[in-house]
Design a protein around this motif. Structure first.
Motif, PDB file in Angstrom:
ATOM      1  N   TRP A   1      -5.855  15.515  -4.683  1.00 23.21           N
ATOM      2  CA  TRP A   1      -4.217  15.502  -3.849  1.00 23.21           C
ATOM      3  C   TRP A   1      -4.472  15.730  -2.477  1.00 23.21           C
ATOM      4  CZ3 TRP A   1       0.339  15.155  -5.548  1.00 23.21           C
ATOM      5  CH2 TRP A   1       1.486  15.288  -4.674  1.00 23.21           C
ATOM      6  N   LYS A   2      -4.113  14.337  -1.711  1.00 22.58           N
ATOM      7  CA  LYS A   2      -3.704  13.985   0.019  1.00 22.58           C
ATOM      8  C   LYS A   2      -2.327  15.236   0.042  1.00 22.58           C
ATOM      9  CE  LYS A   2      -6.461  10.401  -0.111  1.00 22.58           C
ATOM     10  NZ  LYS A   2      -6.671   9.023   0.468  1.00 22.58           N
ATOM     11  N   GLY A   3      -2.451  15.539   1.340  1.00 21.34           N
ATOM     12  CA  GLY A   3      -0.790  16.168   1.946  1.00 21.34           C
ATOM     13  C   GLY A   3       0.298  17.257   1.449  1.00 21.34           C
TER      14      GLY A   3
ATOM     15  N   THR B   1       1.064  -1.052  -0.040  1.00 17.67           N
ATOM     16  CA  THR B   1       0.100   0.413  -0.001  1.00 17.67           C
ATOM     17  C   THR B   1       0.850   1.388   0.367  1.00 17.67           C
ATOM     18  OG1 THR B   1      -1.335  -1.055   0.988  1.00 17.67           O
ATOM     19  CG2 THR B   1      -1.432   1.817   1.411  1.00 17.67           C
ATOM     20  N   LEU B   2       0.722   1.857  -1.040  1.00 15.67           N
ATOM     21  CA  LEU B   2       2.179   2.845  -1.003  1.00 15.67           C
ATOM     22  C   LEU B   2       0.322   4.712  -0.595  1.00 15.67           C
ATOM     23  CD1 LEU B   2       4.120   4.765  -1.983  1.00 15.67           C
ATOM     24  CD2 LEU B   2       3.999   4.498  -4.039  1.00 15.67           C
ATOM     25  N   LEU B   3       0.779   4.665   0.523  1.00 14.49           N
ATOM     26  CA  LEU B   3      -0.105   6.573   0.665  1.00 14.49           C
ATOM     27  C   LEU B   3       0.378   7.912  -0.627  1.00 14.49           C
ATOM     28  CD1 LEU B   3       0.298   6.222   4.052  1.00 14.49           C
ATOM     29  CD2 LEU B   3      -1.177   5.257   3.044  1.00 14.49           C
ATOM     30  N   ASN B   4       0.802   7.784  -1.379  1.00 14.31           N
ATOM     31  CA  ASN B   4       1.532   8.852  -1.388  1.00 14.31           C
ATOM     32  C   ASN B   4       0.416   9.748  -2.614  1.00 14.31           C
ATOM     33  OD1 ASN B   4       3.886   8.629  -1.389  1.00 14.31           O
ATOM     34  ND2 ASN B   4       4.449   9.871  -1.440  1.00 14.31           N
ATOM     35  N   PRO B   5       0.094  10.167  -3.178  1.00 15.67           N
ATOM     36  CA  PRO B   5      -0.197  11.023  -4.163  1.00 15.67           C
ATOM     37  C   PRO B   5      -0.423  10.398  -5.964  1.00 15.67           C
ATOM     38  CG  PRO B   5      -0.734  12.617  -3.384  1.00 15.67           C
ATOM     39  CD  PRO B   5       0.153  11.657  -2.502  1.00 15.67           C
TER      40      PRO B   5
ATOM     41  N   ARG C   1       5.058  17.622  -4.179  1.00 17.25           N
ATOM     42  CA  ARG C   1       5.205  16.488  -3.287  1.00 17.25           C
ATOM     43  C   ARG C   1       6.253  17.002  -2.330  1.00 17.25           C
ATOM     44  NH1 ARG C   1      10.495  19.501  -4.131  1.00 17.25           N
ATOM     45  NH2 ARG C   1      10.227  20.772  -5.857  1.00 17.25           N
ATOM     46  N   GLN C   2       6.528  16.143  -0.850  1.00 19.15           N
ATOM     47  CA  GLN C   2       6.817  16.862   0.268  1.00 19.15           C
ATOM     48  C   GLN C   2       8.152  18.168  -0.394  1.00 19.15           C
ATOM     49  OE1 GLN C   2       8.325  14.272   3.053  1.00 19.15           O
ATOM     50  NE2 GLN C   2       9.431  14.943   4.220  1.00 19.15           N
ATOM     51  N   PRO C   3       7.467  19.284   0.084  1.00 20.29           N
ATOM     52  CA  PRO C   3       9.191  20.080  -0.183  1.00 20.29           C
ATOM     53  C   PRO C   3      10.200  19.608   1.458  1.00 20.29           C
ATOM     54  CG  PRO C   3       6.851  20.921   0.783  1.00 20.29           C
ATOM     55  CD  PRO C   3       6.559  19.788   0.808  1.00 20.29           C
ATOM     56  N   ALA C   4      11.572  20.000   0.481  1.00 23.24           N
ATOM     57  CA  ALA C   4      12.424  19.734   1.312  1.00 23.24           C
ATOM     58  C   ALA C   4      12.640  20.254   2.634  1.00 23.24           C
ATOM     59  CB  ALA C   4      13.724  19.759   0.183  1.00 23.24           C
ATOM     60  N   SER C   5      12.410  21.388   2.809  1.00 25.34           N
ATOM     61  CA  SER C   5      11.939  22.001   4.570  1.00 25.34           C
ATOM     62  C   SER C   5      10.592  21.361   5.432  1.00 25.34           C
ATOM     63  CB  SER C   5      11.933  23.505   4.149  1.00 25.34           C
ATOM     64  OG  SER C   5      10.467  23.559   3.084  1.00 25.34           O
ATOM     65  N   THR C   6      10.532  20.504   4.734  1.00 21.54           N
ATOM     66  CA  THR C   6       8.926  20.777   5.241  1.00 21.54           C
ATOM     67  C   THR C   6       9.906  19.180   7.238  1.00 21.54           C
ATOM     68  OG1 THR C   6       8.127  19.553   4.363  1.00 21.54           O
ATOM     69  CG2 THR C   6       7.799  18.266   5.907  1.00 21.54           C
ATOM     70  N   THR C   7      11.123  18.870   6.724  1.00 21.48           N
ATOM     71  CA  THR C   7      11.604  18.458   8.074  1.00 21.48           C
ATOM     72  C   THR C   7      11.917  19.093   9.620  1.00 21.48           C
ATOM     73  OG1 THR C   7      12.007  16.097   6.895  1.00 21.48           O
ATOM     74  CG2 THR C   7      13.217  16.870   9.027  1.00 21.48           C
ATOM     75  N   TYR C   8      12.866  19.744   8.749  1.00 21.34           N
ATOM     76  CA  TYR C   8      13.375  21.072   9.640  1.00 21.34           C
ATOM     77  C   TYR C   8      12.243  21.733  10.527  1.00 21.34           C
ATOM     78  CZ  TYR C   8      16.501  23.695  12.715  1.00 21.34           C
ATOM     79  OH  TYR C   8      17.013  24.263  12.974  1.00 21.34           O
ATOM     80  N   GLU C   9      11.012  22.357   9.160  1.00 21.67           N
ATOM     81  CA  GLU C   9      10.339  22.973   9.466  1.00 21.67           C
ATOM     82  C   GLU C   9       9.150  21.955  10.805  1.00 21.67           C
ATOM     83  OE1 GLU C   9       7.803  25.560   7.481  1.00 21.67           O
ATOM     84  OE2 GLU C   9       6.324  23.713   7.429  1.00 21.67           O
TER      85      GLU C   9
ATOM     86  N   GLU D   1       3.441  15.829  10.610  1.00 22.66           N
ATOM     87  CA  GLU D   1       2.443  14.837  11.469  1.00 22.66           C
ATOM     88  C   GLU D   1       0.967  15.461  10.899  1.00 22.66           C
ATOM     89  OE1 GLU D   1       3.354  15.453  15.635  1.00 22.66           O
ATOM     90  OE2 GLU D   1       2.390  16.814  15.424  1.00 22.66           O
ATOM     91  N   ALA D   2       1.125  16.908  10.212  1.00 16.33           N
ATOM     92  CA  ALA D   2      -0.868  17.065   9.006  1.00 16.33           C
ATOM     93  C   ALA D   2      -0.745  16.338   7.466  1.00 16.33           C
ATOM     94  CB  ALA D   2      -0.504  18.211   9.197  1.00 16.33           C
ATOM     95  N   HIS D   3       0.835  15.870   7.945  1.00 15.69           N
ATOM     96  CA  HIS D   3       0.793  15.463   6.126  1.00 15.69           C
ATOM     97  C   HIS D   3       0.942  14.252   5.930  1.00 15.69           C
ATOM     98  CE1 HIS D   3       3.076  14.163   2.544  1.00 15.69           C
ATOM     99  NE2 HIS D   3       3.886  13.661   3.262  1.00 15.69           N
ATOM    100  N   LEU D   4       1.024  13.439   7.089  1.00 12.88           N
ATOM    101  CA  LEU D   4       0.801  12.261   7.694  1.00 12.88           C
ATOM    102  C   LEU D   4      -0.865  12.156   7.953  1.00 12.88           C
ATOM    103  CD1 LEU D   4       3.577  11.105   9.889  1.00 12.88           C
ATOM    104  CD2 LEU D   4       3.252  10.627   7.563  1.00 12.88           C
ATOM    105  N   ALA D   5      -1.127  12.942   8.433  1.00 14.77           N
ATOM    106  CA  ALA D   5      -2.832  12.396   9.025  1.00 14.77           C
ATOM    107  C   ALA D   5      -3.391  12.691   7.571  1.00 14.77           C
ATOM    108  CB  ALA D   5      -3.474  13.404   9.711  1.00 14.77           C
ATOM    109  N   ALA D   6      -3.088  13.204   6.693  1.00  8.24           N
ATOM    110  CA  ALA D   6      -4.391  13.624   5.411  1.00  8.24           C
ATOM    111  C   ALA D   6      -3.705  12.625   4.831  1.00  8.24           C
ATOM    112  CB  ALA D   6      -3.122  14.872   4.790  1.00  8.24           C
ATOM    113  N   LEU D   7      -3.135  12.296   4.605  1.00  7.97           N
ATOM    114  CA  LEU D   7      -2.020  10.482   3.381  1.00  7.97           C
ATOM    115  C   LEU D   7      -2.957   9.699   4.488  1.00  7.97           C
ATOM    116  CD1 LEU D   7       1.824  10.828   2.565  1.00  7.97           C
ATOM    117  CD2 LEU D   7      -0.515  11.201   1.376  1.00  7.97           C
ATOM    118  N   LEU D   8      -3.115   9.235   5.162  1.00  3.34           N
ATOM    119  CA  LEU D   8      -4.059   7.759   6.526  1.00  3.34           C
ATOM    120  C   LEU D   8      -5.276   8.169   6.504  1.00  3.34           C
ATOM    121  CD1 LEU D   8      -1.523   7.876   8.815  1.00  3.34           C
ATOM    122  CD2 LEU D   8      -2.181   6.336   7.650  1.00  3.34           C
TER     123      LEU D   8
END
Length: 422
Positions: A265-267, A104-108, A290-298, A315-322
């Motif tokens: 679109w999701k996430g 199961t792949l969660l990405n759009p 896609r997930q922007p590169a700045s997401t992690t440190y943000e 967390e919002a990204h994961l909640a949306a994908l799930l």
């Protein structure tokens, strides 16, 4: 985030990524959250303390689709019950591998991401929202002309500014005509001014804006490319933007977000917008699906001060994908923080111990990468304070960071608007 914790308890989530940093928006010690990555992107501390990381060692770093096909990955996933997979940027090759293994792949869908993100198809996809773009047209290189006024051309596919060219003379056009005569390009009016990025989460029909950050672009010694993104500063926007401009950013974000939601679109996605210096008007530049590169440190900065019912961008990204139910959650705002990336250039191909010592003295965190391709990430520097005083102008801390990384030791206090030195 309780609902996310409960969702992870029901079935594991596995982030497969070329670089470990991309998956660090959530602690790898979170129950039932796993990361599969290259050993070259991990440290001894990662392997000693993070039991949820599977690091794969090969002669060269593997891209995501090769990590997915690796026997160790297949064996690892076989030991999990109903794992759900997440990648940084989806592709048709990744989708094919997941279908073959019934993962199961969660990405759009990759097809939707390409339509939204590619420079030519993006114009059609935006529909009436294309009016938010600077004046533009689509043509082929053979039809390019020089009228004495600089303009931007973009090839259909590009990454972190590598496919964006500022045309400033007739000779550039001659080279483009001869090299790519039939290739389509997007021709855009050149807008001089600072670029800002908003990491946006599409959660069902809800559009959540992350904290606006200033996009650090084209500064030496971090890159030789004038439009290459090399970092983010979360402090500068609140110092330089007016209330009206902040409101305009929010309005544009909601409009694009709703179009993404309507398309399925999701996430996460990233919106790049430029403020014209002469008029203060805001234009949409890019929609990065896609997930922007700045997401992690943000998200790491956000997690340090967490009020109730307010969540990180990741967390919002994961909640949306799930497909978790939305309960009026908000994304944590930020007042400061920055990161800047040293890319591989002709002058900088490795990082010295002296540079790392200087960064440590400046209380900067850093991540080293084992890359040797021009333009690839070599060193990611992360700080809890801002490093920019203005558009393309470092503050005192930024000057020290630049000087620590610069093998030529030029005077970075003399940087002028546009990132060029006097």
């Amino acid at each position: 985030m309780k609902s996310l914790e409960l969702a992870l308890k029901s079935a594991p989530l596995v982030y497969v990524t070329r670089d470990l940093e991309r998956a660090r928006g959530l602690s790898s010690q979170t129950s039932n959250y796993y990361i599969i990555t290259n050993r070259a992107s991990t440290t001894k501390r990662d392997e000693a303390h993070d039991q949820n990381i599977l690091s794969i060692s090969e002669k060269a770093k593997l891209d995501t689709h090769k990590l997915l096909k690796h026997p160790k990955t297949i064996s690892f996933l076989a030991g999990l019950t109903n794992p759900r997979l997440l990648v940084f940027k989806n592709t048709t090759a990744i989708e094919k591998i997941c279908r073959e293994h019934r993962w199961t792949l969660l990405n759009p869908p990759a097809e939707l991401a390409n339509i939204v993100e590619e420079k030519i198809s993006q114009i059609t996809w935006l529909g009436e929202l294309k009016e938010m773009l600077p004046l533009h047209r689509v043509t082929i290189c053979q039809e390019l002309t020089w009228t004495g006024v600089p303009y931007i051309i973009q090839f259909n596919r590009a990454h972190t500014g590598s496919g964006t060219i500022l045309v400033e003379n007739k000779n550039q056009i001659i080279i483009l005509r001869n090299t790519f005569p039939r290739r389509e390009v997007r021709v855009t009016k050149f807008i001089s001014g600072p670029v800002f990025t908003n990491n946006v989460v599409v959660w069902g029909k809800n559009i959540l804006s992350g904290p606006l950050n200033y996009q650090i672009t084209g500064l030496t010694p971090f890159t030789k490319l004038p439009f290459a993104t090399v970092g983010n500063d979360w402090e500068l926007p609140r110092k330089t933007l007016t209330k009206k401009q902040l409101k305009d950013f929010e309005t544009m974000t909601i409009k694009v977000g709703k179009r993404l939601a309507a398309a399925g679109w999701k996430g996460l996605c990233g919106l790049d917008m430029v403020v014209e210096e002469k008029t203060g008007k805001i234009y949409l530049l890019e929609v990065n699906a896609r997930q922007p590169a700045s997401t992690t440190y943000e998200s790491q900065l956000q997690s340090q001060n967490r009020p109730k019912n307010i969540i990180t961008t990741f967390e919002a990204h994961l909640a949306a994908l799930l497909d978790l139910p939305y309960k009026n959650e908000k994304i944590i705002s930020l007042k400061t923080g920055s990161q800047i990336i040293q890319r591989v250039t002709a002058d900088v191909t490795s990082i010295t111990k002296d540079t790392l010592k200087k960064l440590t003295k400046l209380q900067a965190g850093y991540i080293l990468y084992q890359n040797n391709i021009s333009g690839a990430d070599l060193l990611r520097i992360q700080l809890k304070k801002g490093i920019m005083m203005g558009h393309s102008i470092f503050n005192a801390l930024g000057i020290e960071i630049a000087y620590a990384c610069d093998p030529n030791k030029q005077n970075h206090s003399e940087l002028c608007v546009g990132g060029k030195t006097n």
